[in-house]
Design a protein around this motif. Structure first.
Motif, PDB file in Angstrom:
ATOM      1  N   SER A  14       0.841  -1.196   0.000  1.00 38.44           N
ATOM      2  CA  SER A  14       0.000   0.000   0.000  1.00 38.44           C
ATOM      3  C   SER A  14       0.875   1.245   0.000  1.00 38.44           C
ATOM      4  O   SER A  14       2.062   1.196   0.342  1.00 38.44           O
ATOM      5  N   GLN A  16       0.671   3.656   2.038  1.00 36.06           N
ATOM      6  CA  GLN A  16       1.065   3.947   3.421  1.00 36.06           C
ATOM      7  C   GLN A  16       2.258   3.099   3.836  1.00 36.06           C
ATOM      8  O   GLN A  16       3.202   3.587   4.445  1.00 36.06           O
ATOM      9  N   GLN A  17       2.235   1.811   3.495  1.00 40.69           N
ATOM     10  CA  GLN A  17       3.348   0.921   3.837  1.00 40.69           C
ATOM     11  C   GLN A  17       4.616   1.337   3.102  1.00 40.69           C
ATOM     12  O   GLN A  17       5.719   1.319   3.669  1.00 40.69           O
ATOM     13  N   TYR A  20       5.958   4.439   4.756  1.00 42.24           N
ATOM     14  CA  TYR A  20       6.509   4.046   6.065  1.00 42.24           C
ATOM     15  C   TYR A  20       7.892   3.420   5.905  1.00 42.24           C
ATOM     16  O   TYR A  20       8.846   3.796   6.598  1.00 42.24           O
ATOM     17  N   ASP A  40       5.731  16.467   5.223  1.00 40.85           N
ATOM     18  CA  ASP A  40       4.941  15.458   4.520  1.00 40.85           C
ATOM     19  C   ASP A  40       4.735  15.813   3.048  1.00 40.85           C
ATOM     20  O   ASP A  40       4.692  14.933   2.191  1.00 40.85           O
ATOM     21  N   THR A  52      -1.846  11.892   2.554  1.00 44.13           N
ATOM     22  CA  THR A  52      -2.520  11.074   3.578  1.00 44.13           C
ATOM     23  C   THR A  52      -1.706   9.846   3.983  1.00 44.13           C
ATOM     24  O   THR A  52      -1.478   9.620   5.181  1.00 44.13           O
ATOM     25  N   PRO A  53      -1.235   9.012   3.037  1.00 45.33           N
ATOM     26  CA  PRO A  53      -0.417   7.859   3.469  1.00 45.33           C
ATOM     27  C   PRO A  53       0.885   8.258   4.151  1.00 45.33           C
ATOM     28  O   PRO A  53       1.375   7.544   5.027  1.00 45.33           O
ATOM     29  N   VAL A  54       1.447   9.405   3.765  1.00 50.86           N
ATOM     30  CA  VAL A  54       2.659   9.877   4.424  1.00 50.86           C
ATOM     31  C   VAL A  54       2.358  10.235   5.867  1.00 50.86           C
ATOM     32  O   VAL A  54       3.105   9.885   6.790  1.00 50.86           O
ATOM     33  N   ARG A  55       1.243  10.943   6.088  1.00 50.32           N
ATOM     34  CA  ARG A  55       0.865  11.292   7.463  1.00 50.32           C
ATOM     35  C   ARG A  55       0.615  10.041   8.297  1.00 50.32           C
ATOM     36  O   ARG A  55       1.005   9.972   9.466  1.00 50.32           O
ATOM     37  N   GLU A  56      -0.040   9.048   7.697  1.00 47.06           N
ATOM     38  CA  GLU A  56      -0.291   7.790   8.416  1.00 47.06           C
ATOM     39  C   GLU A  56       1.025   7.094   8.740  1.00 47.06           C
ATOM     40  O   GLU A  56       1.189   6.513   9.819  1.00 47.06           O
ATOM     41  N   ALA A  57       1.969   7.151   7.802  1.00 48.69           N
ATOM     42  CA  ALA A  57       3.287   6.545   8.033  1.00 48.69           C
ATOM     43  C   ALA A  57       4.004   7.250   9.177  1.00 48.69           C
ATOM     44  O   ALA A  57       4.643   6.602  10.019  1.00 48.69           O
ATOM     45  N   ARG A  60       2.805   6.060  12.525  1.00 46.97           N
ATOM     46  CA  ARG A  60       3.427   4.778  12.888  1.00 46.97           C
ATOM     47  C   ARG A  60       4.855   4.980  13.373  1.00 46.97           C
ATOM     48  O   ARG A  60       5.278   4.388  14.372  1.00 46.97           O
TER      49      ARG A  60
END
Length: 223
Positions: A14, A16-17, A20, A40, A52-57, A60
């Motif tokens: 994904s 996000q992964q 991360y 970000d 968005t995926p960067v922020r989620e990463a 984590r």
């Protein structure tokens, strides 16, 4: 520090992964330095993903203690975990000694030749990043030969937590020379298939590594 341009690739993970893994790698390998601001927008552009995926990463990575939010609400790379370092080196010394003891009777000529080659490479470079990577490869040879997957997992976890700290420790010629001699002694003990000598050599290498590290951090503050 300027971030590397990432080549587009076909991903099986994904967004996000992917974000991360890339940002985590940059932090552990020193592309992003302690206390450096993480943006970000810039990361999203480099990786070719949305914010968005960067922020989620980053959330984590914050949970792992690798990034933290500052008072100004900017995200920064966390400082080096110097408060944990002596404990990590202490535990690592015992686990590494056990791995060397288990591996010594099982070492093959191919294992020993690989370690000799890695030791030669260690003596021919002064790059802290390269030295840190070669050091991990050197120890991993007998970790695998120890035949205990749980032990390997524990040691790799400790190595990863110490990677940023060791990059700073490796940046001194005297330390490189002393560490080379300790690695040579460890290799000699493994070549002799002597579990007790190999275990003690591994233990001493870890404990002296932190003694040298303490001296480094008393006289300099990583930036």
């Amino acid at each position: 520090m300027p971030l590397p341009r990432v080549k587009p690739s076909h991903r099986h993970t994904s967004a996000q992964q992917y974000a991360y893994e890339e940002v985590r790698r940059w932090i552990l390998n020193g592309v992003l330095e302690p206390d450096e601001v993480v943006r970000d927008v810039e990361i999203a552009e480099l990786l070719g993903v949305s914010r968005t995926p960067v922020r989620e990463a980053l959330i984590r990575l914050g949970q792992e203690g690798l990034v933290e939010a500052s008072a100004s609400r900017m995200t920064r790379v966390a400082g080096l975990p110097l408060d944990r370092a002596p404990h990590l080196f202490q535990v690592g010394a015992s686990l590494d000694a056990l791995a060397a003891e288990l591996a010594a009777p099982q070492m093959t000529e191919a294992d020993l030749q690989l370690m000799r080659s890695l030791l030669d490479s260690l003596s021919q470079t002064s790059s802290p990043e390269r030295l840190s990577a070669l050091d991990e490869e050197f120890h991993l040879v007998y970790y695998r030969r120890a035949g205990n997957p749980v032990l390997i997992e524990l040691l790799e976890s400790i190595d990863e937590q110490l990677r940023r700290i060791e990059r700073h420790i490796w940046g001194h010629v005297r330390i490189q020379e002393e560490a080379h001699e300790e690695h040579r002694g460890l290799l000699e003990a493994l070549t002799a298939r002597d579990p007790a000598a190999a275990g003690e050599a591994a233990r001493v290498n870890w404990l002296r590594s932190w003694q040298r590290g303490e001296e480094v951090f008393k006289t300099s503050v990583p930036s």
